[in-house]
Write a protein that holds these residues in place. Structure first.
Motif, mmCIF file in Angstrom:
data_model
loop_
_atom_site.group_PDB
_atom_site.id
_atom_site.type_symbol
_atom_site.label_atom_id
_atom_site.label_comp_id
_atom_site.label_asym_id
_atom_site.label_seq_id
_atom_site.Cartn_x
_atom_site.Cartn_y
_atom_site.Cartn_z
ATOM 1 N N ARG A 1 67.684 82.946 92.057
ATOM 2 C CA ARG A 1 67.984 84.376 92.201
ATOM 3 C C ARG A 1 68.337 84.961 90.844
ATOM 4 N NH1 ARG A 1 68.126 86.402 97.853
ATOM 5 N NH2 ARG A 1 66.165 85.330 98.020
ATOM 6 N N ILE A 2 69.191 84.213 90.124
ATOM 7 C CA ILE A 2 69.718 84.727 88.862
ATOM 8 C C ILE A 2 68.633 84.696 87.792
ATOM 9 C CG2 ILE A 2 71.525 84.462 87.129
ATOM 10 C CD1 ILE A 2 73.061 82.801 89.250
ATOM 11 N N ARG A 3 67.939 83.567 87.710
ATOM 12 C CA ARG A 3 66.923 83.425 86.677
ATOM 13 C C ARG A 3 65.629 82.915 87.320
ATOM 14 N NH1 ARG A 3 67.723 81.115 81.709
ATOM 15 N NH2 ARG A 3 69.637 81.698 80.605
ATOM 16 N N PRO A 4 64.859 83.819 87.927
ATOM 17 C CA PRO A 4 63.665 83.333 88.637
ATOM 18 C C PRO A 4 62.666 82.724 87.675
ATOM 19 C CG PRO A 4 63.815 85.724 88.719
ATOM 20 C CD PRO A 4 65.040 85.259 88.037
ATOM 21 N N VAL A 5 61.956 81.725 88.128
ATOM 22 C CA VAL A 5 60.915 81.099 87.301
ATOM 23 C C VAL A 5 59.847 82.144 87.040
ATOM 24 C CG1 VAL A 5 59.135 79.314 87.227
ATOM 25 C CG2 VAL A 5 61.331 78.840 88.274
ATOM 26 N N ALA A 6 59.584 82.387 85.761
ATOM 27 C CA ALA A 6 58.744 83.521 85.363
ATOM 28 C C ALA A 6 57.353 83.463 85.957
ATOM 29 C CB ALA A 6 58.655 83.564 83.841
ATOM 30 N N LYS A 7 56.955 84.590 86.524
ATOM 31 C CA LYS A 7 55.556 84.710 86.934
ATOM 32 C C LYS A 7 54.943 85.733 85.991
ATOM 33 C CE LYS A 7 54.700 83.345 91.610
ATOM 34 N NZ LYS A 7 53.637 83.546 92.566
ATOM 35 N N THR A 8 54.325 85.247 84.926
ATOM 36 C CA THR A 8 53.832 86.202 83.933
ATOM 37 C C THR A 8 52.490 86.758 84.372
ATOM 38 O OG1 THR A 8 52.842 84.337 82.795
ATOM 39 C CG2 THR A 8 54.988 85.099 82.000
ATOM 40 N N GLN B 1 48.419 76.851 81.789
ATOM 41 C CA GLN B 1 49.368 77.606 82.597
ATOM 42 C C GLN B 1 49.199 77.269 84.055
ATOM 43 O OE1 GLN B 1 49.228 81.810 81.395
ATOM 44 N NE2 GLN B 1 51.356 81.764 82.059
ATOM 45 N N LYS B 2 50.307 77.407 84.787
ATOM 46 C CA LYS B 2 50.248 77.137 86.219
ATOM 47 C C LYS B 2 49.441 78.217 86.914
ATOM 48 C CE LYS B 2 53.794 75.520 88.788
ATOM 49 N NZ LYS B 2 55.168 75.159 89.188
#
Lengths: 276, 286
Positions: free
Chosen positions: A263-270, B156-157
């Protein structure tokens, strides 16, 4: 640490590590293939095998393995043929298998072990023989998974594509489920039913976000499972608690922590803007 | 064996079905194919030949048989009657000559896998000796990813990419075996208009090396780029290049559920019953 003078403690640690590695590998395959419920079905239906073994005075491991193999292949066939009804039927086999086992033990004359001991296992009373069996099974699983890695990856990620490429998808799937059935049976004997489910699902679930390959997910899950086991064993020793349950609590706590962390640091979805 | 007449539109004569094809042999062909599912006929008397350098749009209503046609070429299903041939082999055997890009690129986004590993799956083969060396495959994969403009995303994933990027990964995957024919199932379903134009330009570029069959719901964009159109609605109507005109671009028709192929309407004027209902208005039948 003085506790390591005790053989039972050394064996408990060894059992914990072996279980974590085996569950790390198989659990990864369970989680990525979304067959957690199926695994639960296999685990509970295994009780039927235990009951059968007692009733017919067969060695427990053997009877349970045969029964579990049949039950798991049946559930695999059902999940392939009747996808939309699969979880209902798995639920039925789950309950029936367990009830069947309990009744059979009731009907077996003489003094019998309480089936509830299979629920939480007895990691503190692991005989050396069981450790050797687990080591052997662990090696077999490792060899099979390494040899078939590309195929397992393909059927887990994109079954349709695997089929188009001519891979024997059904055969691979059944092999996977059979291996899972044998894994579960073996691990139940040592650490109990509840812990099997926890170790098959929690470490892989946590690691999945951070791994960029199935192999890394397996390694990460094995390591994480080991951490849970060792932490849980130490805590149960320190505070005089049931070891199996303590290990599961540790795993569960870590699970909640990672949910909060996400929640605090979501795994980045770039994500780039939608493009062609 | 009785050859029943194939359900295809012959703009001219039956021989004029394909133009200038005597010197080439088809990559894939369906001859007089029937297919039913649960007792319902899905495809009936279908004939189609796909030649090198073809760029065919496959359109038609849902349930009309487009996906089934793809599955027949891919060998996932077998016809009830008729034959499916891919190069010299009967369909049903897996063929590296066919590349496939599935419709839904957004499934299994959470899977722990990189673009490179997805593309490497393109070399899978039940015969392990044919899978090739890892290093060679990785070089080839990287080359394809770069050609498609996403070389920097190789490690990249898959879940961290946009839909369009994911799709390019799947295209790269399908090109790993150097196929002769590329099948794409509704590739632009989730892409905006500008993206679609870019996408079809990419396909045009690829078309220099592979024949392409694109399943599409929308004739509008597709007609700008493709060379011919096949309408599938249980039967198959084929419209070679000469029949696709500017009119099609302005009209947004796709095949309807009724038994009339609108493309036929556009290419050849009104079909008979409608012509009469319109009070004898004549449109030349080309």
């Amino acid at each position: 640490m003085g506790i390591f003078e005790f053989e039972f403690m050394r064996n408990a640690v060894a059992a914990g590590i072996l279980t974590s590695v085996i569950c790390g590998i198989m659990g990864t395959l369970v989680v990525v293939n979304r067959i957690v419920f199926l695994s639960g079905g296999i685990a509970h239906a295994a009780y039927g095998g235990i009951g059968l073994a007692f009733y017919f005075r067969l060695p427990v491991m053997l009877g349970t393995m045969v029964f579990s193999l049949l039950a798991s292949l049946l559930m695999a066939a059902v999940s392939l043929r009747l996808r939309h009804r699969a979880d209902t039927i798995i639920g039925v086999i789950w309950a029936l298998g367990m009830a069947f086992g309990i009744i059979l033990v009731d009907l077996t004359p003489g003094y019998n072990v309480d089936l509830m001991s299979y629920l939480f296992g007895s990691i503190l009373t692991v005989p050396n023989m069981d450790l050797y069996i687990m080591m052997g099974a662990g090696c077999v699983i490792l060899v099979v998974v390494v040899w078939f890695y590309q195929d397992l990856l393909a059927i887990s990620y994109d079954e349709e594509f695997a089929r188009i490429r001519g891979l024997p998808v059904t055969r691979l799937y059944f092999t996977l489920i059979a291996m899972l059935g044998l894994t579960i049976v073996m691990v139940i004997q040592v650490v109990g039913l509840i812990m099997v489910i926890a170790l098959l699902t929690i470490p892989p679930f946590i690691v999945e976000k951070y791994a960029n390959s199935m192999a890394k997910m397996m390694i990460g899950s094995s390591l994480l499972g080991t951490v849970f086991c060792l932490t849980g064993l130490w805590l149960s020793y320190r505070f005089d608690l049931t070891s199996g349950a303590t290990i599961i609590m540790v795993a569960g706590f870590a699970f909640l922590l990672t949910l909060a962390w996400d929640r605090i640091r979501p795994v980045a979805k770039t994500r780039a803007p939608q493009d062609g | 064996m009785n050859k029943r007449p194939c359900n295809r539109l012959s703009g001219g004569t039956a021989i004029g079905f394909q133009f200038n094809r005597e010197d080439e042999s088809p990559i894939a062909s369906l001859m007089d194919v029937d297919f039913s599912y649960n007792g319902q006929p899905v495809l009936s008397h279908v004939c189609l030949e796909i030649y090198p350098h073809d760029f065919i749009a496959l359109i038609g209503p849902n349930g009309g048989g487009k996906t089934t046609l793809l599955k027949l070429i891919l060998g996932l299903v077998r016809p009830d009657r008729g034959s499916v041939r891919v190069l010299d082999r009967s369909g049903g055997a897996y063929s590296p000559a066919i590349g496939y890009v599935p419709q839904n690129v957004n499934f299994n986004e959470d899977f722990p896998i990189t673009a490179m590993d997805v593309v490497l799956m393109g070399t899978l083969d039940p015969d392990r000796s044919r899978r090739g060396k890892k290093k060679d495959n990785m070089d080839k994969a990287m080359g394809l990813l770069e050609r498609l403009g996403i070389g920097s995303l190789a490690y990249q994933k898959i879940g961290e990419m946009s839909g369009g990027q994911r799709q390019r990964v799947l295209i790269a995957r399908s090109l790993m075996t150097r196929p002769r024919l590329l099948l794409l199932d509704e590739p632009t379903a989730s892409i905006d208009t500008k993206g679609q134009a870019d996408f079809y330009k990419l396909l045009e570029e690829l078309n220099k090396d592979v024949a392409i069959l694109v399943v599409s719901h929308d004739l509008f964009i597709v007609s700008n780029y493709v060379k011919s159109v096949a309408c599938v609605n249980k039967g198959l109507h084929y419209h070679p290049h000469e029949e696709i005109t500017g009119n099609m671009i302005e009209t947004m028709y796709s095949c309807s559920v009724e038994d009339v192929c609108r493309v036929q309407v556009l290419a050849h004027g009104m079909p008979k019953p409608a012509r009469q209902a319109a009070g004898g208005q004549t449109h030349g039948n080309i």
